[in-house]
Design a protein around this motif. Structure first.
Motif, short mmCIF file in Angstrom:
data_model
loop_
_atom_site.label_atom_id
_atom_site.label_comp_id
_atom_site.label_asym_id
_atom_site.label_seq_id
_atom_site.Cartn_x
_atom_site.Cartn_y
_atom_site.Cartn_z
N GLY A 28 3.13 -0.64 -5.43
CA GLY A 28 2.14 -0.61 -4.31
C GLY A 28 0.95 0.00 -4.54
N GLY A 29 0.51 0.56 -5.60
CA GLY A 29 -1.34 0.61 -5.33
C GLY A 29 -1.75 -0.35 -5.87
N ALA A 30 -1.32 -0.79 -6.75
CA ALA A 30 -2.02 -2.44 -7.59
C ALA A 30 -1.65 -3.36 -6.11
CB ALA A 30 -0.82 -2.94 -8.40
N MET A 31 -0.96 -3.53 -5.42
CA MET A 31 -1.43 -4.82 -4.65
C MET A 31 -2.26 -4.61 -3.98
SD MET A 31 2.40 -6.45 -2.37
CE MET A 31 2.56 -6.68 -1.23
N ALA A 32 -2.19 -2.93 -3.48
CA ALA A 32 -3.25 -2.65 -2.06
C ALA A 32 -4.46 -3.06 -2.82
CB ALA A 32 -3.12 -1.67 -1.90
N ARG A 33 -4.64 -3.02 -4.00
CA ARG A 33 -5.75 -2.91 -4.46
C ARG A 33 -6.51 -4.97 -5.04
NH1 ARG A 33 -4.38 0.40 -8.48
NH2 ARG A 33 -4.58 -1.41 -10.30
N VAL A 34 -5.34 -5.57 -5.10
CA VAL A 34 -5.19 -6.96 -5.08
C VAL A 34 -5.38 -7.65 -3.56
CG1 VAL A 34 -3.83 -8.86 -5.31
CG2 VAL A 34 -3.98 -6.69 -7.23
N LEU A 35 -4.42 -7.13 -2.99
CA LEU A 35 -4.71 -7.97 -1.54
C LEU A 35 -5.49 -6.60 -0.24
CD1 LEU A 35 -2.82 -9.87 0.05
CD2 LEU A 35 -1.20 -7.97 0.83
N PHE A 36 -6.19 -5.74 -0.82
CA PHE A 36 -7.07 -5.14 0.13
C PHE A 36 -8.31 -4.81 0.02
CE2 PHE A 36 -2.97 -3.34 2.14
CZ PHE A 36 -2.37 -4.23 2.98
N GLY A 37 -8.47 -4.94 -1.48
CA GLY A 37 -9.78 -5.13 -2.66
C GLY A 37 -9.99 -3.98 -2.43
N LEU A 38 -9.29 -2.35 -3.10
CA LEU A 38 -9.49 -1.10 -2.48
C LEU A 38 -9.67 -0.66 -3.92
CD1 LEU A 38 -7.08 -0.17 -0.05
CD2 LEU A 38 -9.30 -0.12 0.24
N GLU A 39 -9.80 0.42 -4.04
CA GLU A 39 -10.47 0.73 -5.49
C GLU A 39 -9.22 2.48 -5.42
OE1 GLU A 39 -14.27 2.43 -6.82
OE2 GLU A 39 -15.18 0.42 -6.18
N ARG A 40 -9.56 2.77 -4.59
CA ARG A 40 -8.31 3.76 -4.93
C ARG A 40 -7.04 4.03 -2.79
NH1 ARG A 40 -8.24 7.54 -9.14
NH2 ARG A 40 -7.39 9.14 -7.55
N PRO B 1 -1.51 13.34 -10.97
CA PRO B 1 -2.18 11.83 -10.95
C PRO B 1 -2.31 10.65 -11.34
CG PRO B 1 -3.28 14.32 -10.40
CD PRO B 1 -2.47 14.63 -11.93
N ILE B 2 -1.93 9.90 -10.57
CA ILE B 2 -1.61 8.59 -10.95
C ILE B 2 -3.61 7.88 -10.96
CG2 ILE B 2 -1.42 6.03 -11.07
CD1 ILE B 2 1.08 6.99 -9.23
N GLU B 3 -4.33 7.23 -11.87
CA GLU B 3 -5.36 7.40 -11.83
C GLU B 3 -6.33 6.32 -11.22
OE1 GLU B 3 -6.08 5.72 -15.48
OE2 GLU B 3 -6.66 7.17 -16.61
N ARG B 4 -5.32 5.89 -10.64
CA ARG B 4 -6.05 4.52 -9.10
C ARG B 4 -5.73 4.83 -8.21
NH1 ARG B 4 -5.32 2.13 -14.31
NH2 ARG B 4 -7.31 1.66 -15.33
N ILE B 5 -4.53 5.53 -8.28
CA ILE B 5 -4.31 5.99 -6.26
C ILE B 5 -5.14 7.14 -5.62
CG2 ILE B 5 -2.17 3.77 -6.44
CD1 ILE B 5 -0.69 6.36 -6.32
N ASP B 6 -4.76 7.68 -4.26
CA ASP B 6 -4.55 8.66 -3.91
C ASP B 6 -3.52 9.00 -3.45
OD1 ASP B 6 -7.69 9.64 -5.03
OD2 ASP B 6 -8.43 7.73 -2.90
N TYR B 7 -2.95 10.16 -4.05
CA TYR B 7 -1.67 10.45 -3.49
C TYR B 7 -1.68 11.01 -1.76
CZ TYR B 7 2.89 12.97 -2.40
OH TYR B 7 4.07 13.48 -1.45
N HIS B 8 -1.36 11.17 -0.98
CA HIS B 8 -1.62 11.68 0.53
C HIS B 8 -0.67 12.94 0.26
CE1 HIS B 8 -2.45 11.40 5.03
NE2 HIS B 8 -1.30 11.90 5.14
N GLY B 9 0.62 12.41 0.61
CA GLY B 9 1.27 13.71 0.59
C GLY B 9 2.84 12.28 1.50
N PHE B 10 3.42 13.68 2.81
CA PHE B 10 4.28 12.98 3.01
C PHE B 10 4.22 12.25 3.97
CE2 PHE B 10 7.45 15.57 0.63
CZ PHE B 10 7.81 15.40 -0.08
N VAL B 11 4.90 10.99 4.82
CA VAL B 11 4.29 10.89 5.54
C VAL B 11 5.73 10.53 6.44
CG1 VAL B 11 2.75 9.18 4.57
CG2 VAL B 11 4.58 8.33 5.23
#
Length: 357
Positions: free
Chosen positions: A167-179, A209-219
């Motif tokens: 999901g993080g990789a898809m967000a980087r592609v779709l939204f142009g986010l680095e992390r 931690p995964i290098e290219r995402i920021d783990y927020h916690g539970f939602v």
């Protein structure tokens, strides 16, 4: 963010409730937005040529591939796989991705059959036990990605972590986010709440931690609409219920508004005065704009369009497919998986050696 100059998209032209009438018209709309796209159209040749007659530009940008079999919306996955393997428009569109003839496949057909064929034909990526379906979710902040929304039921801690990376990789592609920020859907934000699998996944994401995402916690459930995080991770049973509930709620609100605005002459006048605002609201709630579920975790990209969508909705699914292919989603996922498992293996080895000494 670099992108490829041209993509080839394989279309299951017979999929969905309306077949070529919608899939061909949707491809024509998508071609207008990205003229450098090429299409491989799979289905009944006579039906496809009839639909293509109104779209000469699409006809010039497409190759037609006749298929004798079409997977029906009511077919069971096992039945579709047994009868449609190698022959159906759905299978051959997926197989075009496997052989490298196409970059991505799009179908509005039977979801269960599409997932079964995609798993059988493409297989899962190394280190991935289960694929997931990722959906785009409208939020107060813009859009988020939610997965899994129905590929499989249940998920252990490692599978939830895999979903987080995909999901993080898809967000980087779709939204142009680095992390992009990632959250695990739970019944509360406290670490002591939730099923064991979710708590364990949360612990591992904090400790490794995964290098290219920021783990927020539970939602929680209300965070979906708020857009608290860029990626919401859950297992398929919960995700599918959340998706269907959100779709039903949107329709319910639209029905309430329509009834309220037509009840009295004063209400009708108010609607006319505020029409531009209501038009923006309708556009925001339009499910066609976020149509398309991405099958993640396979050795190839497959997009599932809603079966009952119209041409505009199918074009949105093609747009999504085009973006995933142009920005190299597959290699981004593979790189994230390799990096995470390499670090996890190194940490496990270090812990083992320190215990022995």
């Amino acid at each position: 963010m670099t992108e490829r100059n041209e993509t080839t998209i394989a279309i299951d032209a017979m999929g969905g409730d309306h077949g070529p009438k919608v899939t061909i018209a949707g491809a024509a709309l998508a071609l207008e937005r990205r003229p450098d796209t090429r299409f491989m159209l799979f289905g009944d040749e006579t039906a496809m040529r009839e639909a293509l007659a109104d779209y000469p530009a699409l006809q010039a940008a497409s190759s037609l591939h006749h298929c004798e079999v079409s997977v029906r919306m009511e077919d069971k996955p096992s039945q579709a796989l047994r009868q449609g393997r190698h022959k159906s428009s759905m299978w051959r569109a997926i197989d075009a991705v496997k052989t490298g003839e196409a970059d991505v496949a799009v179908s509005a057909g039977n979801t269960g059959a599409l997932m079964a064929m995609a798993k059988f034909c493409l297989r899962t990526m190394a280190e991935i036990e289960r694929p997931a379906i990722a959906a785009i979710w409208p939020t107060l902040r813009g859009q988020s990605i939610v997965l899994d929304v129905g590929a499989t039921i249940g998920a252990d801690a490692q599978q939830l972590i895999d979903f987080s990376m995909m999901g993080g990789a898809m967000a980087r592609v779709l939204f142009g986010l680095e992390r992009p920020t990632v959250g695990l859907l739970n019944i509360g934000v406290e670490e002591v709440k939730g099923q064991d699998e979710i708590r364990e996944a949360g612990r591992l994401l904090k400790e490794t931690p995964i290098e290219r995402i920021d783990y927020h916690g539970f939602v929680e459930g209300d965070d979906l609409g708020k857009g608290t995080v860029d990626v919401v991770v859950t297992e398929g049973f919960t995700g599918n219920i959340a998706l269907k509930t959100a779709e039903g709620t949107a329709k319910q609100i639209a029905a309430y508004l329509k009834a309220a605005m037509t009840r009295t002459w004063l209400a009708k006048l108010g609607y006319i005065l505020a029409k531009s605002a209501f038009d923006r609201l309708r556009d925001k709630m339009d499910p066609r704009k976020v149509n398309g579920g991405v099958f993640l975790g396979l050795n190839g990209i497959v997009i599932k369009s809603h079966g009952g969508t119209d041409a505009e909705g199918f074009a949105a699914a093609i747009d999504l497919a085009d973006a995933m292919a142009r920005h190299d989603l597959m290699n981004k996922i593979a790189a994230d998986l390799e990096s995470f498992h390499r670090r996890l293996s190194a940490e496990t080895k270090d812990q083992s050696e320190s215990t022995q000494t």
